[in-house]
Write an enzyme that holds these catalytic residues in place. Structure first.
Site, PDB file in Angstrom:
ATOM      1  CB  THR A  90      -1.103  -0.162   1.143  1.00 43.16           C
ATOM      2  OG1 THR A  90      -1.695  -1.240   1.225  1.00 43.16           O
ATOM      3  CG2 THR A  90      -1.875   1.133   1.183  1.00 43.16           C
ATOM      4  CB  SER A 141      -5.935  -2.731   7.376  1.00 40.93           C
ATOM      5  OG  SER A 141      -6.333  -3.764   7.739  1.00 40.93           O
ATOM      6  N   GLY A 201      -0.707  -3.099   5.160  1.00 42.31           N
ATOM      7  CA  GLY A 201      -1.664  -4.168   5.261  1.00 42.31           C
ATOM      8  C   GLY A 201      -2.186  -4.148   6.763  1.00 42.31           C
ATOM      9  CG  ASN A 229      -4.695  -6.717  -1.148  1.00 42.14           C
ATOM     10  OD1 ASN A 229      -4.350  -6.294  -0.144  1.00 42.14           O
ATOM     11  ND2 ASN A 229      -4.827  -7.988  -1.392  1.00 42.14           N
TER      12      ASN A 229
END
Length: 562
Positions: A374, A446, A467, A394
């Site tokens: 990310t 998240s 993540g 991702n």
């Protein structure tokens, strides 16, 4: 810092014939009455700063930076993924934009299960079936109503970077080389990221196909991505494998404007992202539970502080698995989950004497290794507008599939659903029915873009990739500043730790204090050392208007000034 600047000058002199070769990484600035941009790449930060100099505001700059990251940071920056934006305008208005990817219309709850009901995580993580409907470009256009400049100007720095090329850094070269076989496996035609000899620092990366895609967006607006040539190329890519996204899926994608998740923490108004981001909710839970133990009494990374914070993380992540998902598809229990009544009950089992077994807060399931990807951008302009954005494909380079002829990577975001309730995703996060796959549903995230206000004015802009380590890294950064009174540099670069209920282990960076580890082992805590946790971008603004912006020292992250 000195070594980085010297290397930049040498690189520039060797490749002065190309335009974007002067890679000047700036880790920290202290300014006043100037706009600042902090992102994962110096050229992307500079793209945002350039837009500020042209008269743009924080929202112009953060959009330009996102476009630029799609060019210079292809492992996570994107137009083929999605993200969240948290904004606070200088008039006090707060807003969020949810341009998270959604499941295609043909998606189904059991689409990644074999005939025996076993989850096939390879299908949810690699290749065309792993792709959710991209939301980034729609998100950029949804941001436009808060901007001052037209999209034609905002997107131009990214077009220049793609068309003219830029010199890659050592970290980028290593990452491309490490993924070469993945690129070959998942792409049926030659792609610009694969060449005959290994990549090395200083090599020029030119992306003509991506430049043309960006020009279509510049000319036609969002339709230049979701309809016409680019959409046709994306669907053709789906048909080369087992992808299920359709032209109808692309045309019908919508950004969700949501009410920001707000809560008070020690005199600060915390503004973060609501569901389907688990980040804001986890942040509220962790900060509030930790406050029950007067965290400010302790020191950064002391035994007591780490134990308190770890136990708050444990309980919050157990709730993530049970309660959190797309609020358009589930009963949103945010208000209850962050209430004092609920959290005090959750905290009753805490003891300084020993670790709370994770079995007491949820069912134990074996977990895989965790990956961390990310990218994040923090922006503050000279007028006091603040923006915090986290975006993602991702995994690194998402599904590893590049849209042939269009030049951008597609996400593998479908893996963030519970592909089978109880089966953990690539980050080790367990999910239940609340995050099961359904058509048009947004997968739980998240990402935790966050802004703190003091007396109604921006005080801290913060976020990170990583993540499931994202909420805990943002949590630690806030605690480092608010409770432990550390400056922005220490808040970002101090050794970090992470716990997420399952697995039982606390992850710590290699330079984490050994004395704290030793003391906590006596209380039945177990540890795993990792190279790094996150790459946090922080801006802190004090009461005198002094701005302290810091880019994480763990990568090529960099600050640029208006």
């Amino acid at each position: 810092m000195k070594k980085i600047l010297i290397a930049s000058i040498i690189l520039a002199s060797q490749l002065s014939w190309a335009q974007f070769t002067d890679i000047n990484i700036v880790k920290e600035v202290k300014v006043k009455k100037k706009g600042v941009v902090v992102s994962a790449h110096p050229l992307a930060s500079e793209a945002g700063a350039k837009i500020l100099r042209m008269g743009g505001n924080a929202y112009d700059a953060i959009t330009a930076t996102q476009y630029a990251l799609a060019v210079v940071y292809p492992q996570a920056g994107n137009i083929g993924g999605g993200g969240f934006l948290v904004g606070v305008k200088n008039n006090g208005e707060k807003f969020t934009l949810d341009y998270r990817e959604t499941a295609p219309k043909k998606a189904s709850r059991d689409m990644y299960l074999d005939k025996n009901g076993k989850a096939n995580t390879d299908l949810s993580q690699n290749g065309r079936l792993a792709v959710g409907i991209p939301g980034s470009v729609a998100g950029f256009f949804a941001t436009l109503k808060y901007c001052k400049l037209p999209m034609e100007k905002i997107i131009q720095p990214a077009i220049d970077l793609a068309e003219q090329g830029f010199a890659i850094t050592e970290q980028e070269a290593e990452m491309l080389n490490n993924n070469t076989e993945h690129f070959k496996k998942h792409n049926k035609s030659a792609i610009v990221f694969v060449k005959d000899t290994p990549w090395k620092a200083g090599d020029l990366l030119i992306q003509k196909d991506l430049a043309e895609t960006l020009k279509l967006i510049q000319k036609l607006g969002a339709k230049g991505f979701y309809e016409g040539k680019t959409a046709d190329l994306l669907i053709a890519e789906m048909k080369r494998g087992n992808g299920i996204i359709t032209l109808e899926d692309l045309k019908n994608y919508k950004v969700a404007e949501r009410k920001a998740l707000e809560f008070e923490y020690k005199g600060n108004n915390v503004v973060s992202m609501p569901l389907p981001s688990s980040g804001g909710l986890l942040l509220a839970q962790m900060l509030r539970m930790a406050s029950f133990e007067n965290l400010e009494k302790y020191q950064l990374n002391s035994t007591q502080a780490v134990q308190i914070m770890t136990e708050a993380e444990r309980r919050a992540f157990a709730d993530r698995a049970e309660y959190m998902g797309d609020p358009d598809f589930i009963q949103d229990k945010t208000t209850y989950l962050i209430s004092d009544e609920y959290l005090k009950g959750r905290w009753k089992s805490f003891s300084f004497d020993k670790a709370t077994p994770s079995s007491e807060v949820g069912k134990i399931i074996e977990q895989p290794k965790e990956s961390t990807q990310t990218t994040h951008i923090s922006v503050l302009d000279k007028d006091g507008n603040a923006a915090s954005v986290t975006t993602t494909l991702n995994g690194y380079y998402g599904s590893k599939v590049l849209v042939s002829g269009a030049g951008f990577f597609l996400n593998n975001e479908m893996d963030d659903f519970s592909i089978k309730p109880g089966v953990p995703n690539m980050f080790g996060a367990v999910g239940g029915e609340a995050n099961s796959i359904q058509p048009n549903k947004r997968m739980l995230s998240s990402m935790t873009p966050t802004i703190l206000l003091k007396n109604g004015k921006p005080y801290m802009v913060v976020g990170t990739p990583g993540g499931t380590t994202i909420p805990t890294s943002v949590y630690q950064s806030i605690v480092n500043v608010v409770d432990f009174k550390q400056n922005a540099n220490i808040a970002v670069n101090a050794p970090k730790f992470h716990h997420q209920w399952l697995p039982e282990t606390i992850k710590v960076e290699n330079n984490f204090p050994e004395s704290t580890i030793a003391e906590l082992k006596k209380k039945n805590y177990t540890f795993e050392k990792v190279k790094q946790i996150g790459k946090t971008e922080v801006i802190v603004l004090d009461e005198n208007g002094n701005i302290h912006a810091v880019a994480d020292g763990r990568g090529d992250d960099s600050v640029a000034v208006e």
